[in-house]
Design an enzyme around this catalytic site. Structure first.
Site, PDB file in Angstrom:
ATOM      1  N   GLY A 358       0.817  -1.206   0.000  1.00 58.82           N
ATOM      2  CA  GLY A 358       0.000   0.000   0.000  1.00 58.82           C
ATOM      3  C   GLY A 358       0.843   1.245   0.000  1.00 58.82           C
ATOM      4  O   GLY A 358       2.067   1.197   0.166  1.00 58.82           O
ATOM      5  N   PRO A 360       2.540   4.975   1.100  1.00 61.82           N
ATOM      6  CA  PRO A 360       3.197   5.358   2.354  1.00 61.82           C
ATOM      7  C   PRO A 360       2.214   5.986   3.336  1.00 61.82           C
ATOM      8  O   PRO A 360       1.249   6.641   2.939  1.00 61.82           O
ATOM      9  CB  PRO A 360       4.248   6.390   1.905  1.00 61.82           C
ATOM     10  CG  PRO A 360       4.415   6.175   0.445  1.00 61.82           C
ATOM     11  CD  PRO A 360       3.108   5.688  -0.061  1.00 61.82           C
ATOM     12  N   THR A 365       4.065  -0.450   8.783  1.00 62.48           N
ATOM     13  CA  THR A 365       5.098  -0.783   9.768  1.00 62.48           C
ATOM     14  C   THR A 365       4.523  -0.857  11.173  1.00 62.48           C
ATOM     15  O   THR A 365       4.823  -1.781  11.935  1.00 62.48           O
ATOM     16  CB  THR A 365       6.224   0.272   9.715  1.00 62.48           C
ATOM     17  OG1 THR A 365       6.746   0.333   8.389  1.00 62.48           O
ATOM     18  CG2 THR A 365       7.335  -0.088  10.681  1.00 62.48           C
ATOM     19  N   SER A 681      -3.677   2.367 -18.499  1.00 58.47           N
ATOM     20  CA  SER A 681      -5.040   2.671 -18.072  1.00 58.47           C
ATOM     21  C   SER A 681      -5.517   4.075 -18.461  1.00 58.47           C
ATOM     22  O   SER A 681      -6.648   4.447 -18.166  1.00 58.47           O
ATOM     23  CB  SER A 681      -5.162   2.503 -16.554  1.00 58.47           C
ATOM     24  OG  SER A 681      -4.333   3.413 -15.878  1.00 58.47           O
ATOM     25  N   LYS A 724      -7.979   5.155  -6.943  1.00 52.17           N
ATOM     26  CA  LYS A 724      -8.389   6.116  -7.973  1.00 52.17           C
ATOM     27  C   LYS A 724      -9.735   6.755  -7.627  1.00 52.17           C
ATOM     28  O   LYS A 724      -9.919   7.971  -7.800  1.00 52.17           O
ATOM     29  CB  LYS A 724      -8.462   5.425  -9.327  1.00 52.17           C
ATOM     30  CG  LYS A 724      -7.096   4.999  -9.874  1.00 52.17           C
ATOM     31  CD  LYS A 724      -7.215   4.263 -11.200  1.00 52.17           C
ATOM     32  CE  LYS A 724      -5.840   3.882 -11.746  1.00 52.17           C
ATOM     33  NZ  LYS A 724      -5.904   3.161 -13.014  1.00 52.17           N
TER      34      LYS A 724
END
Length: 806
Positions: A358, A360, A365, A681, A724
């Site tokens: 995914g 940032p 983490t 795309s 999106k």
């Protein structure tokens, strides 16, 4: 040989013996202390000084009954009675003959028995003579081999001429013989059988002595070796001490040996480590090779070969920890709880390899840390960003100067347990060069079928990683090599919605920043509307990292006011937010204000989440050239060519002159030209913009689209649908055109976002044009002078990093 047997019974007092047997012709002093026994001795003294001595079957019984006494004993004559202090008497008995108890005549106040007395015939046959010589020879060998019988006893035995007395005397002097074996000899009345029995006993005793001798020799040799080594080591210590090379606390080799014993190393590794210790002892302390060996032993002894932490598998507690530390992220949480449930039911399982993919700032983490907290395990994190050397994973061989183990073994040493949670961060940022491919080296680490015997070049012995829970993170999953990705279970973590960001800020980010800046809820008030304004106007990201920075910015300025004494508490509102963060950086709702010709809005997916991107097209007089600008990648250029070919094939239906490609140049430009762009795309978006520019029909400003186009005009599926659509929602878009085959991806879209979007699913380019350009009748031909291309304001932000995939 026949024995004379007196058929008459005689009644005599009985004295039970504990752990001792008196044979005929033997003179034995005994101490008598039991009351019944003393009365029996007194009665015997009143009669003919004769009584019977028989042994108890169990020496622990203080008051034996008739069933606790052997039926064969010895008739003795009392030679002397002496009273000693304490109420006991010392009696000297002389054995007369064997006797068998026929029955008990009385039990109180002492035992009185009727016995048959046996006298042995003294005549010797040749067989008896041979047996006597054999027994004497065996006894002689026994005395020479044994240290427990004095040699003078042999002289006594040799002088005995009666066969029965010979057997009795030898057995009586065998101090190591069991009392039951002595009793069996006493009960053997036949002389031949008695001598054979004694011979068997001596043979058994000789075998035991031989075994003892062999054991003593082996022990003595081992002791001599140990003493020799101890002596030599003490000499080495003394020499080293004189040379000033030895620490008083002990040599390094001794410390390493004790560490090796305590570390629980596998036998193969332990043997190798001890050999290295022996090598170290023979080297001068300052030798270069000694430093290499010393470092190797330090690493080997400090690795957790056998240390395991206890898993605290409480599903309710684990779920509570995950919910408290993270908001949202339902799918990752569910998968982690499923793992814990299986771990609770299965005692031994292969740890799964989870890959959290995914943008940032979405909590990948910190989610891994929460897993370690929920399991009660140690947590280790290593970053793989920029790693391009295979030795970073597998380590260097010890032949190289400055060799060290790889990051995996370093992490295991840091964890201190074999079942830690191991985070491999930024796994998609690895690359390869002439030093090898680190991603290929990770195949063994992340394969549950292989990692139980992971081999590091430095350690040179297999290390078990099967109990480790590996978690990897990546921003862009398609940068991970396919063989490596195949070994991991991918969990996609999409960007947060606006409502989720506000909740995260309210529950986690704001309290954390208040604490870090020394403030409380009373000294700094920030309402939910303020947090929403920060999300909308000061950040535009998939995660919450920039959001946390902006909140920290507010806290710093508030702390300055309080520290300066201008205020005791600070209240931040929507009206005064600009005083803390400056003018708004982003405009909520980024869509175009009005419909424009030649400008279509596409949706892109980058490593920092989704975004919307306008595509501009202008038509110029020329010779049919197709110009592409905006730092487009090869795939995106080919997608534009495919769209252009589709338009040429459908020119008549679209109301465009069929020879337009010979009269006009078409220029396609994607703004933010400094940022690389790649992917198929944007195919339908570019084709729509070109059709709009050629026909003069404006594209609806409220429409954003994404999808790949084929030469036949089919609309193919794309990826990153959730990201999106979230970006389109942030930009104020209300109508979305998606490929029909992406309908399955709409399940991942939050319900509150789907309600605000009108999503159209298209299978062909004709449907896209109808939705984007409206139902106006198509023109028969293009204008002689192409309509001017719409111009767009300069982009507000530029995203640096990996090319967006459009």
């Amino acid at each position: 040989m026949a024995n004379d047997r007196k058929g008459t019974l005689q009644e005599l007092p009985l004295l039970p013996l504990r752990g001792q047997i008196v044979f005929p012709t033997m003179i034995v002093p005994l101490e008598v202390g039991r009351e019944k026994s003393i009365k029996a001795v007194d009665q015997a003294m009143l009669e003919e000084r004769r009584m019977v001595l028989a042994m108890q079957k169990d020496t622990k019984v203080d008051d034996p009954g008739t069933g606790d006494i052997y039926s064969v004993g010895t008739i003795v004559e009392i030679k002397q009675v002496v009273k000693v202090p304490g109420g006991t008497i010392k009696v000297v008995f002389e054995g007369v003959s064997r006797a068998r108890i026929d029955h008990y005549a009385g039990e109180e106040p002492f035992f009185r028995v009727a016995v048959e007395e046996y006298d042995e015939e003294q005549a010797k046959s040749a067989e008896v003579e041979a047996l006597m010589r054999m027994v004497v020879n065996q006894y002689e060998r026994y005395i020479k081999a044994s240290k427990k019988v004095p040699p003078e006893q042999l002289v006594t035995v040799v002088q005995v001429e009666e066969p029965g007395r010979l057997a009795d005397t030898i057995v009586a002097h065998l101090t190591t013989l069991k009392i039951e074996d002595k009793q069996s000899v006493l009960e053997t009345f036949d002389l031949v059988k008695r001598l054979e029995r004694v011979s068997d006993i001596l043979t058994g005793e000789m075998e035991v002595l031989e075994l003892e001798r062999k054991i003593n020799v082996r022990v003595r040799k081992q002791m001599e070796k140990t003493q020799r080594e101890y002596y030599l080591r003490e000499q080495i210590k003394a020499i080293q001490k004189e040379l000033g090379e030895r620490d008083e606390k002990g040599t390094e080799s001794e410390e390493f040996r004790s560490k090796i014993e305590e570390a629980g190393l596998p036998d193969e590794v332990k043997e190798k480590a001890l050999r290295e210790v022996d090598r170290l002892e023979k080297m001068p302390p300052m030798a270069a090779e000694a430093v290499v060996v010393r470092n190797y032993l330090e690493w080997v002894t400090n690795l957790p070969w056998a240390k395991m932490s206890d898993d605290t598998i409480d599903l309710k507690k684990a779920e509570e920890i995950l919910e408290n530390e993270h908001y949202g992220l339902k799918k990752p949480k569910d998968r982690i709880l499923e793992y814990l449930a299986v771990r609770k039911l299965v005692e031994k399982m292969k740890g799964p390899i989870l890959c959290l993919g995914g943008p940032p700032g979405v909590g990948k983490t910190s989610l891994a840390k929460s897993v370690a907290n929920a399991l009660g395990r140690k947590f280790v994190r290593i970053s793989l960003g920029g790693v391009r050397d295979e030795a970073e994973i597998r380590g260097h061989r010890r032949t190289y100067v400055g060799a060290m183990p790889g990051r995996i073994i370093q992490g295991m040493r840091q964890a201190g347990t074999r079942n830690c949670v191991f985070l491999l961060d930024e796994i998609d940022k690895m690359s390869s060069d002439f030093r090898g491919d680190p991603a290929s080296a990770l195949l063994e680490v992340l394969d549950p079928e292989q990692n139980s015997t992971f081999s590091d070049h430095y350690i040179e012995s297999p290390f078990d990683l099967s109990n480790v829970l590996f978690i990897t993170t990546a921003n862009v999953v398609w940068n991970i090599p396919r063989p490596l990705l195949d070994r991991m279970e991918l969990i996609n973590i999409s960007g947060y919605t606006e409502d989720e960001k506000v909740e995260i800020a309210k529950r986690h980010l704001l309290p954390k920043q208040r604490k870090d800046h020394g403030m409380t809820e009373d000294t700094l008030e920030v309402s939910e509307n303020v947090l929403r304004s920060i999300v909308r106007e000061y950040t535009r990201e998939a995660g919450v990292r920039n959001l946390e920075r902006q909140i920290a910015n507010v806290c710093r300025k508030a702390a300055r006011e309080i520290a300066r004494g201008d205020a005791t508490n600070v209240r931040v509102t929507v009206q005064n937010l600009h005083n803390y963060l400056g003018a708004a950086r982003f405009q909520w709702g980024k869509k175009a204000k009005e419909d424009e010709v030649g400008v279509a809005t596409g949706m892109v997916y980058t490593e920092v989440g989704g975004d919307v991107m306008p595509i501009e097209v202008t038509v110029l007089k020329g010779k049919g050239n197709l110009l592409l600008t905006g730092k487009l990648g090869e795939v995106m250029r080919e997608s534009a060519q495919a769209g252009f070919s589709y338009i040429r094939s459908r020119a008549k239906e679209l109301g465009i002159a069929e020879d337009f490609h010979t009269k006009y140049d078409i220029h396609i430009h994607v703004p933010e030209g400094a940022v690389p762009k790649e992917g198929p795309s944007a195919g339908i978006t570019m084709a729509t913009a070109v059709v709009s520019a050629l026909t003069g029909r404006p594209v609806k400003a409220s429409v954003a689209m994404t999808g790949e186009i084929t030469l036949r005009g089919r609309v193919l599926p794309i990826g990153g649908v959730k990201e999106k659509l979230l970006a389109a929602h942030r930009a104020g878009i209300t109508d979305i055109i998606l490929p029909k085959e992406n309908e399955k991806d709409l399940e991942d879209i939050p319900g509150n976002i789907r309600k605000k979007l009108d999503i159209h699913l298209a299978e062909h380019m004709d449907e896209v044009l109808r939705l984007a350009l409206g139902e106006a009748p198509l023109k028969d031909e293009v204008q002689e002078v192409p309509p001017p291309a719409a111009t767009l304001p300069a982009p507000e932000t530029q995203v640096q990093g990996t090319p967006p995939v459009v």
